[in-house]
Motif scaffolding. Structure first.
Motif, PDB file in Angstrom:
ATOM      1  N   ARG A 190       0.841  -1.183   0.000  1.00 47.01           N
ATOM      2  CA  ARG A 190       0.000   0.000   0.000  1.00 47.01           C
ATOM      3  C   ARG A 190       0.875   1.230   0.000  1.00 47.01           C
ATOM      4  N   SER A 223      -6.509   7.274  -9.757  1.00 46.20           N
ATOM      5  CA  SER A 223      -7.690   6.601 -10.306  1.00 46.20           C
ATOM      6  C   SER A 223      -7.883   6.925 -11.785  1.00 46.20           C
ATOM      7  N   ASN A 243      -8.438   3.640  -7.718  1.00 48.91           N
ATOM      8  CA  ASN A 243      -7.051   3.171  -7.630  1.00 48.91           C
ATOM      9  C   ASN A 243      -6.213   4.244  -6.943  1.00 48.91           C
ATOM     10  N   ASN A 250      -4.301   3.151  -3.766  1.00 46.53           N
ATOM     11  CA  ASN A 250      -3.394   2.518  -2.822  1.00 46.53           C
ATOM     12  C   ASN A 250      -2.581   1.350  -3.377  1.00 46.53           C
ATOM     13  N   TYR A 251      -3.132   0.629  -4.337  1.00 46.26           N
ATOM     14  CA  TYR A 251      -2.507  -0.612  -4.792  1.00 46.26           C
ATOM     15  C   TYR A 251      -2.046  -0.514  -6.246  1.00 46.26           C
ATOM     16  N   ILE A 253      -2.417  -1.980  -9.608  1.00 47.14           N
ATOM     17  CA  ILE A 253      -3.488  -2.735 -10.253  1.00 47.14           C
ATOM     18  C   ILE A 253      -3.122  -2.989 -11.704  1.00 47.14           C
ATOM     19  N   SER A 271     -10.183  -2.793  -9.823  1.00 46.02           N
ATOM     20  CA  SER A 271     -10.536  -1.604  -9.061  1.00 46.02           C
ATOM     21  C   SER A 271     -10.515  -1.952  -7.577  1.00 46.02           C
ATOM     22  N   GLU A 272     -10.239  -0.964  -6.752  1.00 49.77           N
ATOM     23  CA  GLU A 272     -10.159  -1.201  -5.317  1.00 49.77           C
ATOM     24  C   GLU A 272     -11.528  -1.362  -4.658  1.00 49.77           C
ATOM     25  N   ASP A 273     -12.610  -1.134  -5.393  1.00 52.17           N
ATOM     26  CA  ASP A 273     -13.947  -1.355  -4.847  1.00 52.17           C
ATOM     27  C   ASP A 273     -14.459  -2.769  -5.112  1.00 52.17           C
ATOM     28  N   ALA A 308     -10.050  -5.333  -3.080  1.00 49.78           N
ATOM     29  CA  ALA A 308      -9.419  -4.818  -4.289  1.00 49.78           C
ATOM     30  C   ALA A 308      -9.126  -5.932  -5.294  1.00 49.78           C
ATOM     31  N   LEU A 314      -6.654  -6.904  -8.055  1.00 49.88           N
ATOM     32  CA  LEU A 314      -5.293  -6.497  -8.393  1.00 49.88           C
ATOM     33  C   LEU A 314      -4.841  -6.950  -9.772  1.00 49.88           C
TER      34      LEU A 314
END
Length: 428
Positions: free
Chosen positions: A11, A302, A325, A327-328, A330, A351-353, A376, A378
């Protein structure tokens, strides 16, 4: 999953990447001598790219000799005659939605799944996880063929050789291993040289070279047969988060959390382009388009941006939004939809959602959201020849999605090159 857990993807906190050791900010600049094909550039000054993505610009036609469905709506739908007298049927309406449905959920990893990839022949699916294992699955039946064990820490990246016989993996144990997919056994000598986590891998089109990116801020080019470093590129001043080869192997692209995307000459190691958006958001993943003319980049604001890196100093021609997007790192892929005679291109991303988002390449419209993951997503990849998508993420599952035959004719994967070339035609 504990948010401080280092694998499968670190993260990004407000200070920096939480578990990366202190780093010395190294000088990162382009070499001073030009390439025979390109002019070298230093990092360009910040400038606005808003006009490149303006929806007010005239849409290019998807095919040279056909009008787009949008422009043909106001015209008569009756058949027209060609100069020779033959009846010409107008192209069908371009689809505005996709219809992928879930059909497999693969379970077996004990921790989050960092990446998932179809083999180039489409037969296998490889997944890697922070549980320090790699799993090989049959893409048709979903059966587990092999569990590859040997790394001493979480695995963040995998890459298939072009012949689908070898799988490369990069781990937090600072090593790269090459696996025989048939036997499930690693080659005896790992690739050693990086001083920090291995975060990105890609094979050259011929399979004789492997490029790697690491948290040590370097990009290494490896001789696969000799298991040694051919060239080290002082690529970035922050962890390298993505690498890729162009379709003919002559170029390498890399990206990092310093916000830079760099294009390198494979033969000389010279930096040919440095791409940077005015927002300078950390870049977490990058890949060439199938036709090799564009670079697709994921950033922690994002956004996913499509770059024309060939002309001038490079410019952003498309921006895709609608996912989360921040934190990670992807991943995603290009895919095709439509019919064999009228194929179109889309971009797929996690997507992180917990969703997978699909955009039309040209219009930038969201065509479908695939819901099902918890946490998420990834890793996302598209089958090379069929309308199948695979996704994986922090919920430890791998999910396959496909288009039912009733929703349209399957598209040949070979069509993707020409479609992406026409769909993202330069907008001047």
């Amino acid at each position: 999953m504990d948010p401080t857990e280092r694998s499968p993807k670190r993260r990004r906190s407000t200070d920096n990447y939480v578990e990366s050791p202190p780093r010395r900010r190294s000088l990162s600049h382009s070499p001073t001598h030009g390439s025979p094909k390109y002019n070298l550039t230093e990092r360009p000054a910040r400038r606005s790219y808003s006009r490149a993505d303006s929806d007010d610009e005239a849409d290019r036609r998807y095919y040279r000799d056909r009008r787009s469905p949008r422009s043909s709506r106001s015209r008569s739908r009756r058949r027209s005659r060609s100069p020779s007298g033959a009846i010409v049927t107008p192209p069908p309406e371009k689809p505005t939605q996709l219809h992928y449905q879930p059909y497999f959920i693969l379970r077996g990893h004990k921790k989050g799944v960092a990446a998932v990839k179809f083999s180039p022949d489409g037969r296998w699916i490889a997944s890697c996880s922070s549980d320090a294992t790699i799993k090989i699955w049959d893409s048709k039946t979903g059966e587990l063929a092999h569990t590859l064990e040997g790394h001493l820490a979480g695995i963040s990246t995998i890459a298939w050789s072009p012949d689908s016989k070898i799988l490369a993996s990069g781990s937090d144990d600072k090593s790269i291993r090459l696996w025989d997919v048939t036997t499930g056994q690693p080659q005896p000598v790992p690739l050693l040289g990086h001083h920090n986590y291995i975060y990105a891998l890609a094979f050259s089109p011929k399979g004789n070279m492997l490029v790697s990116g690491s948290y040590d801020e370097a990009v290494f080019l490896w001789d696969v047969r000799a298991a040694r470093v051919m060239r080290s590129l002082p690529a970035h001043s922050d962890p390298v988060s993505g690498v890729d080869f162009v379709r003919d192997g002559t170029l390498i692209v890399s990206c990092a959390s310093d916000g830079l995307i760099r294009v390198w000459d494979t033969a000389t190691g010279q930096c040919l382009r440095t791409l940077v958006h005015e927002d300078n958001a950390p870049v977490t993943n990058v890949r060439f388009s199938p036709n090799g003319k564009y670079v697709l980049a994921w950033t922690l604001d994002s956004c996913i941006r499509l770059w024309n890196y060939i002309e001038g100093k490079g410019r952003c021609v498309k921006t895709y939004q609608g996912h989360i997007n921040k934190n990670y790192s992807i991943g995603g892929a290009f895919g095709v939809y439509g019919t064999r005679d009228y194929p179109y291109a889309f971009v797929a991303s996690g997507s992180e959602d917990g969703s997978v988002v699909l955009w039309d390449v040209s219009s930038k419209n969201v065509m479908q959201r695939l819901e099902g993951h918890e946490g998420a997503v990834l890793g996302v990849d598209a089958h090379p020849t069929q309308q199948v998508i695979v996704s994986a993420g922090l919920d430890r599952t791998i999910r396959l999605w496909r288009v039912e035959e009733s929703n349209g004719e399957a598209v040949a994967g070979a069509k993707v090159d020409g479609e992406i070339e026409t769909a993202v035609a330069e907008e001047t």
